[in-house]
Enzyme design. Structure first.
Site, PDB file in Angstrom:
ATOM      1  N   GLN A 126     -22.359 128.077  55.566  1.00  0.00           N
ATOM      2  CA  GLN A 126     -22.578 127.666  54.179  1.00  0.00           C
ATOM      3  C   GLN A 126     -23.765 128.392  53.443  1.00  0.00           C
ATOM      4  OE1 GLN A 126     -23.553 123.518  53.952  1.00  0.00           O
ATOM      5  NE2 GLN A 126     -22.695 123.249  51.870  1.00  0.00           N
ATOM      6  N   GLU A 244     -19.290 116.428  52.976  1.00  0.00           N
ATOM      7  CA  GLU A 244     -20.642 116.772  53.887  1.00  0.00           C
ATOM      8  C   GLU A 244     -21.679 115.409  53.806  1.00  0.00           C
ATOM      9  OE1 GLU A 244     -24.149 119.927  54.219  1.00  0.00           O
ATOM     10  OE2 GLU A 244     -23.251 119.608  52.327  1.00  0.00           O
TER      11      GLU A 244
END
Length: 398
Positions: A126, A244
């Site tokens: 990420q 997330e």
């Protein structure tokens, strides 16, 4: 609202437990239980086992290789996997990028990237945080300038978890500097083998290289790797962060950690009696258990609401705050329970095949590293202070 599991849900729970008994390698379970460090091969092995059963992307629609499970079944699966001490599924491809591609990606992107996430062809990391843009992601400065059929990317990302293993990275990049900060951000997929990318490791307090800095110098990325529309990446980023933050809450992981804490308290002794019978420690343990039960109930409420189509915005932030705080409290109490045995930090004892002399009980070596590593939980994924602002704005409709 009924928070009780149905007969069908309980049958599903038994199916999951049977699968874990038959297919979770004892070697991996033991490494997780004792806090040993997992290798890239360990994580890929568990990934392949779940994919072989069709359970890896359990929150994806069935048409893209998901399970078609209800939100309750997903919750049950996550809890049982954690209680069985299974390795955590690496979230970046399956739990973060996958849902974004399914909702916002082109058909070509879905057909190409989703199968590669499932079969392990691509390991994603990420590219969100930057040195000056952590919780305030709207401040990202990494630029992507259009040059024909490519974007030219320059900038830096930091805290890139497991980036040393990744061959792909999804990035927030600035494609426009006009208007509001959020309006000039795009969502780009970048091949880590592209010339101009440099990875530098960051060693954390627990002695492990879990995160990295990633530098981009004139990196050329095909325009076809833009997800959705240019300058609309903020919308996709917020969608991803909802997944997330709920994942960071880690209800199942906290349940497993609390179970281990209770076992430590029953094993360690104070004044000739188990520590669990010491009034002060027992009170701390009871308070923590109450907080964990409250979080489980809140999580079930969110699961029930999601099952009826509600979008958990404030709720995912609430779970992120309480989930991370409770996990940190469990870590702190485990260190207190071990006393002097929690103080020594022998990094080698966390590696598979360590033959040195242990300091204290066999599980003691992982307690302090876990405590140190989990200090980050209340910061990453959007700091808990930022989550409180999100909750306030959502509830007061500001």
């Amino acid at each position: 609202m009924d928070l009780q599991f149905s007969r069908e849900d309980e049958t599903f729970r038994e199916e999951v437990r049977a699968f874990l008994r038959d297919h979770l390698p004892p070697r991996l379970s033991e490494k997780v239980r004792t806090g040993k460090r997992l290798t890239k091969q360990d994580m890929e092995e568990w990934h392949a086992i779940l994919n072989g059963r069709g359970w890896l992307a359990n929150h994806w629609p069935a048409e893209y290789g998901g399970t078609g499970w209800s939100v309750t079944q997903k919750y049950i699966f996550e809890v049982e996997v954690a209680l069985a001490n299974a390795p955590r599924i690496v979230p970046f491809g399956v739990s973060m990028l996958g849902p974004v591609l399914i909702k916002y990606g082109s058909e070509e992107q879905k057909r190409y990237w989703l199968p590669r996430i499932l079969d392990g062809s691509d390991w994603w990391c990420q590219g969100y945080s930057e040195p000056g843009a952590g919780s305030d992601l709207a401040s990202v400065k990494t630029t992507a300038v259009r040059d024909g059929d490519h974007y030219v990317v320059n900038g830096q990302k930091t805290w890139t978890t497991l980036g040393q293993y990744a061959n792909m990275i999804f990035c927030l990049v600035r494609t426009s500097s006009s208007g509001k900060r959020q309006e000039g951000i795009s969502f780009l997929l970048v091949d880590m083998a592209t010339p101009g990318i440099e990875i530098r490791p960051i060693t954390l307090l627990d002695g492990e290289q879990e995160v990295n800095e990633v530098f981009f110098t004139d990196v050329r990325v095909p325009v076809a790797n833009l997800v959705g529309e240019e300058n609309k990446g903020w919308t996709y980023a917020k969608f991803l962060l909802t997944y997330e933050r709920t994942n960071i809450a880690g209800v199942g992981g906290s349940m497993a950690a609390f179970k281990q804490l209770r076992q430590i308290a029953e094993t360690q002794r104070k004044g000739g009696l188990p520590l669990a019978e010491d009034p002060l420690f027992a009170a701390r343990l009871a308070r923590l258990e109450i907080e964990l039960e409250n979080m489980k109930t809140t999580n079930l409420r969110v699961v029930a609401a999601a099952g009826h189509g509600a979008a958990p915005v404030a709720e995912s932030s609430m779970l992120k705050i309480r989930g991370t705080e409770i996990r940190q409290e469990i870590d702190a109490l485990a260190r207190r329970a071990l006393g002097p045995y929690a103080q020594p930090f022998v990094a080698e004892a966390l590696e598979e095949g360590f033959n040195g002399e242990p300091v204290g009980p066999g599980y003691a070596a992982s307690v302090t590293p876990r405590y140190l590593n989990d200090r980050k939980l209340s910061i990453f994924g959007g700091s808990n202070e930022v989550q409180r602002e999100i909750i306030t704005k959502a509830i007061l409709e500001l």
